[in-house]
Design a protein around this motif. Structure first.
Motif, PDB file in Angstrom:
ATOM      1  N   ALA A 147     -20.180 -37.791  -5.414  1.00  0.00           N
ATOM      2  CA  ALA A 147     -20.900 -36.966  -5.227  1.00  0.00           C
ATOM      3  C   ALA A 147     -21.768 -37.101  -6.294  1.00  0.00           C
ATOM      4  CB  ALA A 147     -20.417 -35.447  -5.418  1.00  0.00           C
ATOM      5  N   VAL A 148     -23.159 -37.010  -6.075  1.00  0.00           N
ATOM      6  CA  VAL A 148     -23.900 -36.901  -7.621  1.00  0.00           C
ATOM      7  C   VAL A 148     -24.711 -36.096  -6.646  1.00  0.00           C
ATOM      8  CG1 VAL A 148     -23.485 -39.247  -7.801  1.00  0.00           C
ATOM      9  CG2 VAL A 148     -25.448 -39.156  -6.423  1.00  0.00           C
ATOM     10  N   GLY A 149     -26.414 -36.018  -8.250  1.00  0.00           N
ATOM     11  CA  GLY A 149     -27.277 -35.105  -7.615  1.00  0.00           C
ATOM     12  C   GLY A 149     -28.260 -35.177  -8.149  1.00  0.00           C
ATOM     13  N   VAL A 150     -29.722 -34.913  -7.505  1.00  0.00           N
ATOM     14  CA  VAL A 150     -30.783 -35.834  -7.923  1.00  0.00           C
ATOM     15  C   VAL A 150     -31.893 -34.814  -8.372  1.00  0.00           C
ATOM     16  CG1 VAL A 150     -31.625 -36.512  -6.154  1.00  0.00           C
ATOM     17  CG2 VAL A 150     -32.946 -37.337  -7.861  1.00  0.00           C
ATOM     18  N   VAL A 151     -32.551 -34.617  -9.676  1.00  0.00           N
ATOM     19  CA  VAL A 151     -33.773 -33.654  -9.205  1.00  0.00           C
ATOM     20  C   VAL A 151     -35.008 -34.204  -9.714  1.00  0.00           C
ATOM     21  CG1 VAL A 151     -34.876 -32.088 -11.113  1.00  0.00           C
ATOM     22  CG2 VAL A 151     -32.167 -32.022 -11.235  1.00  0.00           C
ATOM     23  N   SER A 152     -36.734 -34.014  -8.484  1.00  0.00           N
ATOM     24  CA  SER A 152     -37.280 -34.786  -8.283  1.00  0.00           C
ATOM     25  C   SER A 152     -38.388 -34.723  -8.322  1.00  0.00           C
ATOM     26  CB  SER A 152     -37.013 -36.084  -7.806  1.00  0.00           C
ATOM     27  OG  SER A 152     -36.932 -35.994  -6.028  1.00  0.00           O
ATOM     28  N   TYR A 153     -39.744 -35.093  -8.027  1.00  0.00           N
ATOM     29  CA  TYR A 153     -40.875 -34.253  -8.029  1.00  0.00           C
ATOM     30  C   TYR A 153     -41.417 -35.398  -6.712  1.00  0.00           C
ATOM     31  CZ  TYR A 153     -41.208 -32.027 -12.396  1.00  0.00           C
ATOM     32  OH  TYR A 153     -41.019 -30.596 -13.070  1.00  0.00           O
ATOM     33  N   ALA A 154     -42.193 -35.125  -6.046  1.00  0.00           N
ATOM     34  CA  ALA A 154     -42.678 -36.358  -5.176  1.00  0.00           C
ATOM     35  C   ALA A 154     -43.583 -35.840  -4.187  1.00  0.00           C
ATOM     36  CB  ALA A 154     -41.523 -36.212  -3.649  1.00  0.00           C
ATOM     37  N   LEU A 155     -43.858 -36.550  -3.396  1.00  0.00           N
ATOM     38  CA  LEU A 155     -44.867 -36.325  -2.338  1.00  0.00           C
ATOM     39  C   LEU A 155     -44.827 -35.082  -1.363  1.00  0.00           C
ATOM     40  CD1 LEU A 155     -47.659 -37.836  -0.738  1.00  0.00           C
ATOM     41  CD2 LEU A 155     -46.105 -38.270   1.052  1.00  0.00           C
ATOM     42  N   ASP A 156     -46.324 -34.612  -1.354  1.00  0.00           N
ATOM     43  CA  ASP A 156     -45.755 -33.115  -1.051  1.00  0.00           C
ATOM     44  C   ASP A 156     -45.224 -31.599  -2.019  1.00  0.00           C
ATOM     45  OD1 ASP A 156     -47.318 -33.306   1.094  1.00  0.00           O
ATOM     46  OD2 ASP A 156     -45.468 -34.376   2.079  1.00  0.00           O
ATOM     47  N   ARG A 157     -44.291 -32.207  -2.805  1.00  0.00           N
ATOM     48  CA  ARG A 157     -43.447 -31.387  -3.615  1.00  0.00           C
ATOM     49  C   ARG A 157     -44.326 -31.273  -4.993  1.00  0.00           C
ATOM     50  NH1 ARG A 157     -38.314 -33.531  -4.754  1.00  0.00           N
ATOM     51  NH2 ARG A 157     -37.765 -35.930  -3.283  1.00  0.00           N
ATOM     52  N   SER A 158     -45.229 -31.362  -5.321  1.00  0.00           N
ATOM     53  CA  SER A 158     -45.295 -32.602  -6.230  1.00  0.00           C
ATOM     54  C   SER A 158     -45.319 -31.488  -7.834  1.00  0.00           C
ATOM     55  CB  SER A 158     -46.933 -33.153  -6.746  1.00  0.00           C
ATOM     56  OG  SER A 158     -47.990 -32.192  -6.312  1.00  0.00           O
ATOM     57  N   GLU A 159     -45.645 -29.863  -7.536  1.00  0.00           N
ATOM     58  CA  GLU A 159     -45.386 -28.462  -8.048  1.00  0.00           C
ATOM     59  C   GLU A 159     -44.549 -28.106  -8.913  1.00  0.00           C
ATOM     60  OE1 GLU A 159     -49.043 -28.297  -9.270  1.00  0.00           O
ATOM     61  OE2 GLU A 159     -49.370 -29.450  -8.530  1.00  0.00           O
ATOM     62  N   VAL A 160     -43.338 -28.143  -8.020  1.00  0.00           N
ATOM     63  CA  VAL A 160     -42.077 -27.770  -8.426  1.00  0.00           C
ATOM     64  C   VAL A 160     -40.823 -28.440  -8.313  1.00  0.00           C
ATOM     65  CG1 VAL A 160     -42.473 -25.260  -8.239  1.00  0.00           C
ATOM     66  CG2 VAL A 160     -41.615 -26.997  -6.453  1.00  0.00           C
ATOM     67  N   PRO A 161     -40.045 -29.041  -9.416  1.00  0.00           N
ATOM     68  CA  PRO A 161     -38.868 -30.177  -9.033  1.00  0.00           C
ATOM     69  C   PRO A 161     -37.832 -29.510  -7.912  1.00  0.00           C
ATOM     70  CG  PRO A 161     -38.447 -28.416 -10.626  1.00  0.00           C
ATOM     71  CD  PRO A 161     -39.809 -27.576 -10.839  1.00  0.00           C
ATOM     72  N   SER A 162     -37.342 -30.742  -7.354  1.00  0.00           N
ATOM     73  CA  SER A 162     -36.294 -30.071  -6.446  1.00  0.00           C
ATOM     74  C   SER A 162     -35.304 -30.147  -6.363  1.00  0.00           C
ATOM     75  CB  SER A 162     -36.743 -30.793  -4.533  1.00  0.00           C
ATOM     76  OG  SER A 162     -38.206 -30.265  -4.170  1.00  0.00           O
ATOM     77  N   LEU A 163     -34.491 -29.953  -6.703  1.00  0.00           N
ATOM     78  CA  LEU A 163     -32.859 -30.153  -6.566  1.00  0.00           C
ATOM     79  C   LEU A 163     -31.715 -30.501  -5.014  1.00  0.00           C
ATOM     80  CD1 LEU A 163     -30.293 -30.575  -8.334  1.00  0.00           C
ATOM     81  CD2 LEU A 163     -30.142 -28.275  -8.061  1.00  0.00           C
ATOM     82  N   GLN A 164     -31.343 -32.103  -5.124  1.00  0.00           N
ATOM     83  CA  GLN A 164     -30.424 -32.179  -4.453  1.00  0.00           C
ATOM     84  C   GLN A 164     -29.053 -32.056  -4.708  1.00  0.00           C
ATOM     85  OE1 GLN A 164     -30.900 -35.247  -1.780  1.00  0.00           O
ATOM     86  NE2 GLN A 164     -29.727 -34.578  -0.118  1.00  0.00           N
ATOM     87  N   GLU A 165     -28.513 -31.163  -4.834  1.00  0.00           N
ATOM     88  CA  GLU A 165     -27.535 -30.848  -5.650  1.00  0.00           C
ATOM     89  C   GLU A 165     -26.095 -31.694  -5.533  1.00  0.00           C
ATOM     90  OE1 GLU A 165     -24.359 -26.871  -7.449  1.00  0.00           O
ATOM     91  OE2 GLU A 165     -25.622 -26.569  -6.207  1.00  0.00           O
ATOM     92  N   VAL A 166     -26.601 -31.652  -4.291  1.00  0.00           N
ATOM     93  CA  VAL A 166     -24.705 -33.309  -3.976  1.00  0.00           C
ATOM     94  C   VAL A 166     -25.418 -34.002  -2.534  1.00  0.00           C
ATOM     95  CG1 VAL A 166     -22.379 -32.989  -2.014  1.00  0.00           C
ATOM     96  CG2 VAL A 166     -23.074 -30.829  -3.473  1.00  0.00           C
ATOM     97  N   CYS A 167     -25.709 -35.417  -2.716  1.00  0.00           N
ATOM     98  CA  CYS A 167     -25.535 -36.353  -2.456  1.00  0.00           C
ATOM     99  C   CYS A 167     -23.942 -37.089  -2.300  1.00  0.00           C
ATOM    100  CB  CYS A 167     -26.909 -37.201  -1.759  1.00  0.00           C
ATOM    101  SG  CYS A 167     -27.952 -37.207  -3.780  1.00  0.00           S
ATOM    102  N   HIS A 168     -24.569 -39.242  -1.993  1.00  0.00           N
ATOM    103  CA  HIS A 168     -23.513 -39.514  -2.520  1.00  0.00           C
ATOM    104  C   HIS A 168     -23.548 -41.328  -2.319  1.00  0.00           C
ATOM    105  CE1 HIS A 168     -21.374 -35.728  -0.639  1.00  0.00           C
ATOM    106  NE2 HIS A 168     -19.804 -36.376  -1.598  1.00  0.00           N
ATOM    107  N   VAL A 169     -22.367 -41.570  -3.307  1.00  0.00           N
ATOM    108  CA  VAL A 169     -22.986 -43.210  -3.384  1.00  0.00           C
ATOM    109  C   VAL A 169     -22.449 -43.921  -2.154  1.00  0.00           C
ATOM    110  CG1 VAL A 169     -22.542 -44.840  -4.772  1.00  0.00           C
ATOM    111  CG2 VAL A 169     -21.875 -42.422  -5.975  1.00  0.00           C
ATOM    112  N   LEU A 170     -22.750 -44.465  -1.754  1.00  0.00           N
ATOM    113  CA  LEU A 170     -22.665 -44.983  -0.326  1.00  0.00           C
ATOM    114  C   LEU A 170     -22.055 -46.375  -0.619  1.00  0.00           C
ATOM    115  CD1 LEU A 170     -25.555 -43.959   2.160  1.00  0.00           C
ATOM    116  CD2 LEU A 170     -23.545 -43.385   2.224  1.00  0.00           C
ATOM    117  N   ALA A 171     -22.833 -47.089  -1.566  1.00  0.00           N
ATOM    118  CA  ALA A 171     -21.908 -48.161  -2.275  1.00  0.00           C
ATOM    119  C   ALA A 171     -22.694 -49.222  -3.457  1.00  0.00           C
ATOM    120  CB  ALA A 171     -22.660 -49.551  -1.052  1.00  0.00           C
ATOM    121  N   GLY A 172     -22.377 -50.152  -3.989  1.00  0.00           N
ATOM    122  CA  GLY A 172     -22.907 -50.459  -5.385  1.00  0.00           C
ATOM    123  C   GLY A 172     -22.508 -51.553  -5.238  1.00  0.00           C
TER     124      GLY A 172
END
Length: 272
Positions: A147-172
């Motif tokens: 389980a990992v998480g990511v904080v990012s700015y992006a298209l259509d959400r450029s003015e505040v950071p967004s947190l995805q608290e839980v996503c996962h490593v599918l492979a590597g």
């Protein structure tokens, strides 16, 4: 943000319980994540970056290059906005110098090999030393299923950071991880975290937006090995030298990704 995709079969796809993106709108919600910021590229575009020291920002190498010409963007036109939220940042800093992974090839076709070296380290013109704004540490590469998480700015959400608290490593494999994390253009350079004992540490940097069997995934560079190379290059004064554009050596079968290789039928990288 230049992003990509692999259409390779993975066992148990969809079984992980990912959490949705959550906008960090208020000060309370964003507390602890202020070290993530928006990296202004000087021409209207932006990426995401994260403090790993009071004067160092980790991001993706491709953020430092013009996507049309492949030329290096001028560092003096860039600005790091730490904790950017609703038109205001915790701190604003210019870029003094930068280092790109020596094996990164700007302008090359999107590929797993390119993602592997898609790392850059920027030194700020002044250190950020503010109460509550703590740089992030780094951790070893994650394993499949972590389980990992990511904080990012992006298209259509450029003015505040967004947190995805839980996503996962599918492979590597070999410095690249495939993630179930939700990213979009602008999230290049976003830190991917693993939280241990309540402390988030960076394990990867978002490089590519991807699609696999019509499902969105992300590809990231692991930072464990590349960061030491970048630190050494920055200590030597930074460099404009990057890898020449040469044909990529075919990869051996990526067994941990599933059957096939990075160039197997159906594999593609999504472009902005």
């Amino acid at each position: 943000m230049g992003l990509g995709a692999l259409a390779l079969p993975l066992p148990g796809w969809g079984a992980a319980a990912d959490r949705p993106l959550h906008a960090l709108v208020t000060g309370d919600e964003s507390r602890g994540w202020e070290g993530v910021g928006r990296l202004e590229l000087g021409g209207g575009g932006f990426c995401t970056g994260a403090l790993i020291a009071a004067d160092l920002v980790l991001t993706a190498a491709h953020c430092l290059f013009d996507k049309e010409t492949g030329g290096r963007l001028p560092l003096e036109r860039m600005e790091f906005r730490a904790g950017w939220r609703n038109g205001r940042a915790e701190a604003y800093r210019g870029i003094r110098r930068g280092a790109v992974h020596p094996d990164y090839a700007p302008g090359a076709e999107a590929s797993v090999g390119r993602v592997r070296h898609d790392l850059a380290l920027l030194q700020l013109d002044r250190a950020i030393r503010l109460p509550g704004l703590v740089p992030f540490g780094v951790a070893p590469r994650p394993g499949q299923g972590d389980a990992v998480g990511v904080v990012s700015y992006a298209l259509d959400r450029s003015e505040v950071p967004s947190l995805q608290e839980v996503c996962h490593v599918l492979a590597g494999i070999d410095g690249v991880v495939m993630l179930s994390c939700e990213v979009d253009f602008g999230a290049s350079g976003a830190p991917v975290f693993r939280v241990e004992n309540g402390v988030p540490r960076i394990v990867s940097v978002v490089s590519a937006k991807a699609e696999m069997d019509a499902r969105k995934v992300a590809l990231g560079s692991t930072v464990e090995d590349g960061l030491e190379i970048l630190r050494a290059r920055l200590a030597a004064g930074g460099t404009e030298t990057v890898a020449p554009l040469v044909p990529e050596v075919p990869l051996s079968p990526m067994r941990r990704f599933g059957a096939g290789t990075a160039r197997s039928a159906g594999a593609k990288f999504l472009q902005p």
